[in-house]
Design a protein around this motif. Structure first.
Motif, short mmCIF file in Angstrom:
data_model
loop_
_atom_site.label_atom_id
_atom_site.label_comp_id
_atom_site.label_asym_id
_atom_site.label_seq_id
_atom_site.Cartn_x
_atom_site.Cartn_y
_atom_site.Cartn_z
N ALA A 124 -16.51 -26.57 13.74
CA ALA A 124 -17.27 -25.66 12.88
C ALA A 124 -16.58 -24.30 12.79
CB ALA A 124 -18.69 -25.50 13.41
N ILE A 134 -25.75 -26.18 14.49
CA ILE A 134 -27.05 -26.55 15.08
C ILE A 134 -26.90 -27.80 15.95
CG2 ILE A 134 -29.36 -27.38 14.51
CD1 ILE A 134 -29.24 -25.49 12.07
N VAL A 135 -26.14 -28.80 15.45
CA VAL A 135 -25.94 -30.03 16.22
C VAL A 135 -25.18 -29.73 17.51
CG1 VAL A 135 -24.73 -32.25 16.22
CG2 VAL A 135 -26.10 -31.59 14.26
N SER A 136 -24.14 -28.89 17.43
CA SER A 136 -23.37 -28.56 18.64
C SER A 136 -24.21 -27.76 19.62
CB SER A 136 -22.09 -27.81 18.27
OG SER A 136 -22.40 -26.53 17.78
N VAL A 144 -23.22 -24.85 9.06
CA VAL A 144 -24.47 -24.47 9.73
C VAL A 144 -25.08 -25.69 10.43
CG1 VAL A 144 -26.81 -23.62 9.35
CG2 VAL A 144 -24.91 -22.57 8.15
N ILE A 145 -25.03 -26.85 9.76
CA ILE A 145 -25.55 -28.07 10.38
C ILE A 145 -24.71 -28.45 11.60
CG2 ILE A 145 -25.86 -30.56 10.01
CD1 ILE A 145 -26.65 -29.85 7.12
N GLU A 146 -23.38 -28.30 11.51
CA GLU A 146 -22.52 -28.57 12.68
C GLU A 146 -22.85 -27.63 13.83
OE1 GLU A 146 -18.39 -28.42 11.75
OE2 GLU A 146 -18.43 -30.27 10.58
N ILE A 182 -23.30 -24.88 4.15
CA ILE A 182 -24.40 -25.56 4.83
C ILE A 182 -23.90 -26.59 5.82
CG2 ILE A 182 -24.77 -27.31 3.05
CD1 ILE A 182 -27.52 -25.49 5.00
N ASN A 183 -22.77 -27.25 5.54
CA ASN A 183 -22.28 -28.26 6.49
C ASN A 183 -21.83 -27.61 7.80
OD1 ASN A 183 -20.02 -27.06 5.42
ND2 ASN A 183 -18.85 -28.96 5.24
#
Length: 106
Positions: A18, A48-50, A44-46, A41-42
């Motif tokens: 990210a 949050i997942v990390s 930001v999603i990475e 957005i991708n």
């Protein structure tokens, strides 16, 4: 190597990806002379997942917690160590008198 450690490594790898994606995105914006308003957005999603994976690994990797209650059986001392190498009775404190007769004069 436990499962928590492996999840932590995966979380750090996703976090580094990210970071690299954000740096690459900012470089692309500099080339196209656009203003940076935020990561895509991708990314930001990475992030949050990390974050979730790293937090889970931080709680799972250390292992079982020990009891802090003084009455717990885990805290009982079974035997004291028989190592007397660090006990020192010859020190510089023996040159001082045991009682000092110091009085303050007014």
């Amino acid at each position: 190597m436990g499962g928590g450690f492996l999840v932590g490594v995966i979380g750090v790898l996703i976090l580094s990806h990210a970071t690299y994606s954000t740096i690459q995105y900012r470089a692309l914006l500099k080339i196209t002379e656009e203003e940076f308003s935020g990561p895509p957005i991708n990314v930001v999603i990475e992030l949050i997942v990390s974050l979730v994976l790293c937090l889970w690994a931080a709680m799972a990797a250390p292992g079982k917690f020990k009891s802090i209650h003084p009455q717990s059986e885990e805290n009982r001392v079974v035997a004291l160590p028989a190592n007397l190498d660090f006990m020192s009775f010859n020190h510089r404190g023996k040159i001082f008198p045991l009682e000092t007769e110091l009085k303050v004069k007014w």
